[in-house]
Design an enzyme around this catalytic site. Sequence first.
Site, PDB file in Angstrom:
ATOM      1  N   PRO A 174       0.787  -1.271   0.021  1.00  0.00           N
ATOM      2  CA  PRO A 174      -0.014  -0.043   0.005  1.00  0.00           C
ATOM      3  C   PRO A 174       0.893   1.149  -0.063  1.00  0.00           C
ATOM      4  CG  PRO A 174      -1.023  -1.820   1.454  1.00  0.00           C
ATOM      5  CD  PRO A 174       0.315  -2.105   1.335  1.00  0.00           C
ATOM      6  N   TYR A 175       1.842   1.194   0.720  1.00  0.00           N
ATOM      7  CA  TYR A 175       2.775   2.393   0.784  1.00  0.00           C
ATOM      8  C   TYR A 175       3.492   2.512  -0.525  1.00  0.00           C
ATOM      9  CZ  TYR A 175       6.510   5.704   2.794  1.00  0.00           C
ATOM     10  OH  TYR A 175       7.181   6.546   2.863  1.00  0.00           O
TER      11      TYR A 175
END
Length: 388
Positions: free
Chosen positions: A187-188
Amino acid sequence: MLELIYILPLLCFVYFLFRRFVLENFYVESSGKYVMITGCDSGFGRLLATSLLDKHVNVFAACFTQQGMASLHSEWKLKKGPKGQLYTLQLDVTSQASVDSAKSFVTKILKEQNSKLWGLVNNAGIFSIHGPDDWCSVDEYASSLNVNTLGAVRMCHAFVPLIKKSRGRIVTMGSTAGRLHGLYVAPYVTAKFAVEAYMDCLRLEMRPFGVSVHILEPGCFKTELLNNDAQRMRIQKIWNSLSVETKEEYGEDYRNDFERAWEAGVNVVANPNIGWVVDCYSHALFSWWPRLRYCPGWDAIFMFIPLSIFPTALQDWILAGLYKLNPGPSLTPAVLVKNKKRRSAIQWIQFLSQIAIIPLLYTIFFVKNTQKQTVETSTHHHNVTVSE
């Protein structure tokens, strides 16, 4: 012609040294300028705000919490001597209404002071280690994108018109994760790749307006984003949300090992010198010759950024090897451990079977050889009888 092959690289190297060690050390007048910074509750944003105030820069410090606003304002009031003016405001970069309210506040102050906004620093961001993609729902991706990517987009849409008036600077927090993929941070990484792509596009579009756009790509630094207690809570929260099937696939030991491996890795790699990042922010805002990209951190300079230009297959091979060197425990899902044990058992059975078949083959060979000798003996006796 042959001389040019040697001279051109040399000239490029000389220009690089001249720019890096001479031109980049000239700065525009920063005193009295106005800069907007997001994410000033702690970490890079807070340290940048206090650093610029000491240089007589007027700062709009946007904090996510009222507690952050109050503590920053108290710290500013306690400082003695000449300093810039601090304006604190509460801001949620995921809310368009909050961003619009911040723009109105800044515009009002600038109008009162008959001044212009010189810089916008998109520092607000979140980082949370979620684990394998199997553990991540769409909500984890949406949350990361909403802050790390769309938050910067909202701020640029709101404040670029003000920056154009001063022909100023836009500086955004990217990451080495915006250049190179990795394990357990999908996600990052997704959000950082996206925000860097947006800033690259914006940089080209802002050139005719005299606005420069810059990206920071730091390595791993010890900030509140990497707080071990907060990470443990996030890991436990996401583990509790997993289905029974996923928990059984990975196992409780994997969850515990993942937590310990993460903490061990951060303790080894994370750089405590966050002032390095703040210096890059300041340089991007006020140098006559700012860089388009800044890569603070030894891990960024010597490992992640060089690795980002390697072929993908080689990147994967090196990254997988680096994760195996992690000082924490190795990570193997429970289902793979069971399969490995099952494969090992099958291999042992096959090995024992191969050993066991040797006596059988020997017995068969011995019996056949005995039968052959018996037949030959019988034939010999028969031939002797006929001769008589």
